[in-house]
Design a protein around this motif. Sequence first.
Motif, PDB file in Angstrom:
ATOM      1  N   PHE A  64       0.924  -1.211  -0.103  1.00 48.73           N
ATOM      2  CA  PHE A  64      -0.079   0.255   0.009  1.00 48.73           C
ATOM      3  C   PHE A  64       0.774   1.264  -0.132  1.00 48.73           C
ATOM      4  CE2 PHE A  64      -4.304   1.092   1.819  1.00 48.73           C
ATOM      5  CZ  PHE A  64      -4.680   2.077   0.914  1.00 48.73           C
ATOM      6  N   ILE A  68       1.321   4.238  -3.079  1.00 47.43           N
ATOM      7  CA  ILE A  68       0.997   5.569  -3.102  1.00 47.43           C
ATOM      8  C   ILE A  68       1.992   6.576  -3.090  1.00 47.43           C
ATOM      9  CG2 ILE A  68      -1.437   5.248  -1.737  1.00 47.43           C
ATOM     10  CD1 ILE A  68       0.013   6.070   0.937  1.00 47.43           C
ATOM     11  N   TYR A  71       4.227   7.816  -7.458  1.00 40.62           N
ATOM     12  CA  TYR A  71       4.239   8.757  -8.375  1.00 40.62           C
ATOM     13  C   TYR A  71       5.383   9.655  -8.139  1.00 40.62           C
ATOM     14  CZ  TYR A  71      -0.401   8.167  -9.925  1.00 40.62           C
ATOM     15  OH  TYR A  71      -1.525   7.601 -10.639  1.00 40.62           O
ATOM     16  N   ARG A  72       5.834   9.690  -6.784  1.00 47.46           N
ATOM     17  CA  ARG A  72       6.744  10.258  -6.023  1.00 47.46           C
ATOM     18  C   ARG A  72       8.292   9.649  -6.468  1.00 47.46           C
ATOM     19  NH1 ARG A  72       4.497  14.554  -2.112  1.00 47.46           N
ATOM     20  NH2 ARG A  72       2.567  14.484  -3.187  1.00 47.46           N
ATOM     21  N   LYS A  79       2.966   9.873 -16.969  1.00 46.58           N
ATOM     22  CA  LYS A  79       1.880   9.633 -16.031  1.00 46.58           C
ATOM     23  C   LYS A  79       1.149   8.696 -16.431  1.00 46.58           C
ATOM     24  CE  LYS A  79      -1.185  11.954 -13.301  1.00 46.58           C
ATOM     25  NZ  LYS A  79      -1.258  13.262 -12.792  1.00 46.58           N
ATOM     26  N   LYS A  83       0.031   5.797 -13.829  1.00 50.33           N
ATOM     27  CA  LYS A  83      -1.214   5.547 -13.581  1.00 50.33           C
ATOM     28  C   LYS A  83      -1.494   4.018 -13.501  1.00 50.33           C
ATOM     29  CE  LYS A  83      -3.955   7.971 -15.923  1.00 50.33           C
ATOM     30  NZ  LYS A  83      -5.126   8.901 -16.574  1.00 50.33           N
ATOM     31  N   HIS A  86       0.504   2.217 -10.485  1.00 49.82           N
ATOM     32  CA  HIS A  86      -0.403   2.575  -9.478  1.00 49.82           C
ATOM     33  C   HIS A  86      -1.587   1.627  -9.177  1.00 49.82           C
ATOM     34  CE1 HIS A  86      -1.846   5.346  -6.184  1.00 49.82           C
ATOM     35  NE2 HIS A  86      -2.963   5.485  -7.111  1.00 49.82           N
ATOM     36  N   HIS A  90      -2.268  -1.674  -6.594  1.00 47.83           N
ATOM     37  CA  HIS A  90      -3.484  -1.775  -5.989  1.00 47.83           C
ATOM     38  C   HIS A  90      -4.274  -3.051  -6.365  1.00 47.83           C
ATOM     39  CE1 HIS A  90      -3.216   1.976  -3.677  1.00 47.83           C
ATOM     40  NE2 HIS A  90      -3.072   2.468  -4.745  1.00 47.83           N
ATOM     41  N   PHE A 133     -11.193   0.671   0.994  1.00 47.28           N
ATOM     42  CA  PHE A 133      -9.988   0.423  -0.129  1.00 47.28           C
ATOM     43  C   PHE A 133     -10.794   0.243  -1.588  1.00 47.28           C
ATOM     44  CE2 PHE A 133      -7.881  -2.771  -2.260  1.00 47.28           C
ATOM     45  CZ  PHE A 133      -6.498  -2.329  -2.575  1.00 47.28           C
ATOM     46  N   GLN A 136     -12.064   3.260  -3.176  1.00 44.59           N
ATOM     47  CA  GLN A 136     -10.918   4.024  -3.638  1.00 44.59           C
ATOM     48  C   GLN A 136     -10.610   3.520  -5.140  1.00 44.59           C
ATOM     49  OE1 GLN A 136      -9.987   7.324  -2.263  1.00 44.59           O
ATOM     50  NE2 GLN A 136      -8.020   6.664  -2.856  1.00 44.59           N
ATOM     51  N   GLY A 140     -11.139   5.226  -8.529  1.00 46.82           N
ATOM     52  CA  GLY A 140      -9.616   5.650  -9.194  1.00 46.82           C
ATOM     53  C   GLY A 140      -9.946   4.959 -10.444  1.00 46.82           C
ATOM     54  N   PHE A 144      -9.851   8.003 -13.349  1.00 45.00           N
ATOM     55  CA  PHE A 144      -8.640   8.253 -13.842  1.00 45.00           C
ATOM     56  C   PHE A 144      -8.223   7.308 -15.096  1.00 45.00           C
ATOM     57  CE2 PHE A 144      -8.200   9.632  -9.290  1.00 45.00           C
ATOM     58  CZ  PHE A 144      -8.182  11.020  -9.755  1.00 45.00           C
ATOM     59  N   ALA A 158      -9.212  14.546  -7.933  1.00 50.52           N
ATOM     60  CA  ALA A 158      -7.612  14.180  -7.792  1.00 50.52           C
ATOM     61  C   ALA A 158      -7.611  14.353  -6.143  1.00 50.52           C
ATOM     62  CB  ALA A 158      -6.730  14.861  -8.432  1.00 50.52           C
ATOM     63  N   HIS A 161      -9.176  11.977  -4.002  1.00 54.22           N
ATOM     64  CA  HIS A 161      -8.794  10.634  -4.170  1.00 54.22           C
ATOM     65  C   HIS A 161      -7.513  10.614  -3.365  1.00 54.22           C
ATOM     66  CE1 HIS A 161      -7.523   7.007  -6.034  1.00 54.22           C
ATOM     67  NE2 HIS A 161      -6.288   7.476  -6.200  1.00 54.22           N
ATOM     68  N   GLY A 165      -7.227   8.506  -0.118  1.00 58.71           N
ATOM     69  CA  GLY A 165      -6.099   7.448  -0.080  1.00 58.71           C
ATOM     70  C   GLY A 165      -5.123   7.374   1.055  1.00 58.71           C
ATOM     71  N   LYS A 226       6.671  16.276  -4.527  1.00 62.35           N
ATOM     72  CA  LYS A 226       5.619  16.049  -5.529  1.00 62.35           C
ATOM     73  C   LYS A 226       6.228  15.798  -6.976  1.00 62.35           C
ATOM     74  CE  LYS A 226       0.990  17.470  -7.109  1.00 62.35           C
ATOM     75  NZ  LYS A 226       0.410  16.383  -6.745  1.00 62.35           N
TER      76      LYS A 226
HETATM   77  C1  HEM Z   1      -7.205   1.837  -2.962  1.00 61.48           C
HETATM   78  C2  HEM Z   1      -6.893   2.218  -4.294  1.00 61.48           C
HETATM   79  C3  HEM Z   1      -6.054   3.677  -4.038  1.00 61.48           C
HETATM   80  C4  HEM Z   1      -5.503   4.424  -3.271  1.00 61.48           C
HETATM   81  C5  HEM Z   1      -5.583   4.168  -1.918  1.00 61.48           C
HETATM   82  C6  HEM Z   1      -4.896   5.489  -4.035  1.00 61.48           C
HETATM   83  C7  HEM Z   1      -4.149   6.516  -3.451  1.00 61.48           C
HETATM   84  C8  HEM Z   1      -3.524   7.608  -3.911  1.00 61.48           C
HETATM   85  C9  HEM Z   1      -2.710   8.434  -3.311  1.00 61.48           C
HETATM   86  C10 HEM Z   1      -2.483   8.516  -1.798  1.00 61.48           C
HETATM   87  C11 HEM Z   1      -2.259   9.494  -4.110  1.00 61.48           C
HETATM   88  C12 HEM Z   1      -1.305  10.561  -4.136  1.00 61.48           C
HETATM   89  C13 HEM Z   1       0.152  10.279  -4.374  1.00 61.48           C
HETATM   90  C14 HEM Z   1       1.019  11.415  -4.536  1.00 61.48           C
HETATM   91  O1  HEM Z   1       0.485  12.437  -4.503  1.00 61.48           O
HETATM   92  O2  HEM Z   1       2.156  11.431  -4.998  1.00 61.48           O
HETATM   93  C15 HEM Z   1      -2.878   8.868  -5.445  1.00 61.48           C
HETATM   94  C16 HEM Z   1      -2.542   9.582  -6.721  1.00 61.48           C
HETATM   95  C17 HEM Z   1      -3.291   9.136  -7.910  1.00 61.48           C
HETATM   96  N1  HEM Z   1      -4.074   8.157  -8.264  1.00 61.48           N
HETATM   97 FE1  HEM Z   1      -4.672   6.803  -6.770  1.00 61.48          FE
HETATM   98  N2  HEM Z   1      -5.115   5.356  -5.317  1.00 61.48           N
HETATM   99  C18 HEM Z   1      -5.887   4.215  -5.455  1.00 61.48           C
HETATM  100  C19 HEM Z   1      -6.048   3.589  -6.826  1.00 61.48           C
HETATM  101  C20 HEM Z   1      -6.151   4.203  -7.860  1.00 61.48           C
HETATM  102  C21 HEM Z   1      -6.480   3.862  -9.230  1.00 61.48           C
HETATM  103  C22 HEM Z   1      -7.192   2.489  -9.342  1.00 61.48           C
HETATM  104  C23 HEM Z   1      -6.268   4.821 -10.123  1.00 61.48           C
HETATM  105  C24 HEM Z   1      -6.514   4.480 -11.566  1.00 61.48           C
HETATM  106  C25 HEM Z   1      -5.536   4.695 -12.503  1.00 61.48           C
HETATM  107  C26 HEM Z   1      -5.590   5.884  -9.496  1.00 61.48           C
HETATM  108  C27 HEM Z   1      -5.048   6.990  -9.915  1.00 61.48           C
HETATM  109  C28 HEM Z   1      -4.273   7.932  -9.526  1.00 61.48           C
HETATM  110  C29 HEM Z   1      -3.931   9.207  -9.965  1.00 61.48           C
HETATM  111  C30 HEM Z   1      -4.304   9.428 -11.392  1.00 61.48           C
HETATM  112  C31 HEM Z   1      -3.170  10.205  -9.021  1.00 61.48           C
HETATM  113  C32 HEM Z   1      -2.486  11.327  -9.368  1.00 61.48           C
HETATM  114  C33 HEM Z   1      -3.469  12.492  -8.864  1.00 61.48           C
HETATM  115  C34 HEM Z   1      -3.050  13.707  -9.057  1.00 61.48           C
HETATM  116  O3  HEM Z   1      -2.636  14.018 -10.333  1.00 61.48           O
HETATM  117  O4  HEM Z   1      -2.447  14.351  -8.028  1.00 61.48           O
HETATM  118  N3  HEM Z   1      -5.620   5.598  -7.972  1.00 61.48           N
HETATM  119  N4  HEM Z   1      -3.529   7.778  -5.259  1.00 61.48           N
END
Ligand code: HEM
Length: 238
Positions: A64, A68, A71-72, A79, A83, A86, A90, A133, A136, A140, A144, A158, A161, A165, A226
């Motif tokens: 987990f 999270i 991306y960093r 991207k 994506k 990520h 999950h 979970f 999310q 997500g 996305f 976002a 999310h 998250g 970031k």
């Molecule tokens: C339980 C599932 C998920 C959790 C807990 C979660 C959690 C997170 C967290 C904490 C971030 C922040 C990352 C950062 O700031 O560096 C993030 C970013 C992101 N997540 Fe998820 N994520 C989940 C599922 C998904 C899914 C399935 C997708 C679809 C592709 C997705 C797409 C994204 C995108 C596009 C971002 C970047 C948002 C931005 O531009 O700031 N996530 N996610």
Amino acid sequence: MSSANVQTSSYNKFYILFQIIGLTLIFYVYQWIVQYRGGFSFTEPKKIFNWHSILMTIAFVYLFANAILHYRTFQNNTKRKLKNQHAIIHGCILILIVFAGFAVFISHQYADPPIPHLYSLHSWLGVITVVMFLAQLFSGLYCFLYPGVAARHRETLAPYHVFFGISNFVLAVATVVLGFCEKIIFSLENQYKKLPAEGQLANILGVLCVFYCTLVVYMVTKPEFKRRPNPEFESLLK
Ligand code: HEM
Ligand code: HEM
């Protein structure tokens, strides 16, 4: 050194610490089970239970956190790739928690006498963690990855999310810590008061989880860490 490079090298130091703590945690949960709790089995209810502890720790703490921070950590990937990766991580978490959930359910059902289900605070928080979970994950995937959702809607969603998250991760760690606490009390009963080696190990695992959680939240909320997409690289890909 440019300020971006300073940030990257500072992130990398945290990242190394993050990996060391995460892997140490998994290693010592494994040691706990093998040395003190009889190891793993697919047939004996007490040992079937042990799959629950290790798989939940791997999925809801280590993987987990890696998902999270993805991306960093891999800033130079596109991207789209990030994506997908990520989402894939999950997806792997989901598979592990299905097995972990199944293990605890079976171990209660086939214990002699059977153990009731969902009576503890740990199990209630566990259910909330899993439901959150899943919400999310599916929101997500829809927001996305589904091409029909407009970019401006994605931008609006976002921050929610990200917030939910991170909250989900904190809740998962709290649930795991309660799980350790419950397991050690059930296993040692009156002996726990005497703080034997197993009790010390379980306490240390709990402290490690809290420290790990704090570190992850720091890394995922620090604005300087970031992802900053490289404009030159991104435009070449368009
Ligand atoms: C339980 C599932 C998920 C959790 C807990 C979660 C959690 C997170 C967290 C904490 C971030 C922040 C990352 C950062 O700031 O560096 C993030 C970013 C992101 N997540 Fe998820 N994520 C989940 C599922 C998904 C899914 C399935 C997708 C679809 C592709 C997705 C797409 C994204 C995108 C596009 C971002 C970047 C948002 C931005 O531009 O700031 N996530 N996610
Ligand atoms: C976020 C991760 C976790 C979740 C979502 C979770 C969820 C659950 C759930 C829903 C139950 C109830 C099963 C039933 O009633 O049939 C349960 C039971 C149990 N879990 Fe976990 N668990 C997690 C991690 C752990 C960990 C790491 C341990 C450490 C050993 C643990 C120890 C226990 C124990 C001892 C029980 C049986 C007693 C009870 O029902 O509370 N859990 N867990």
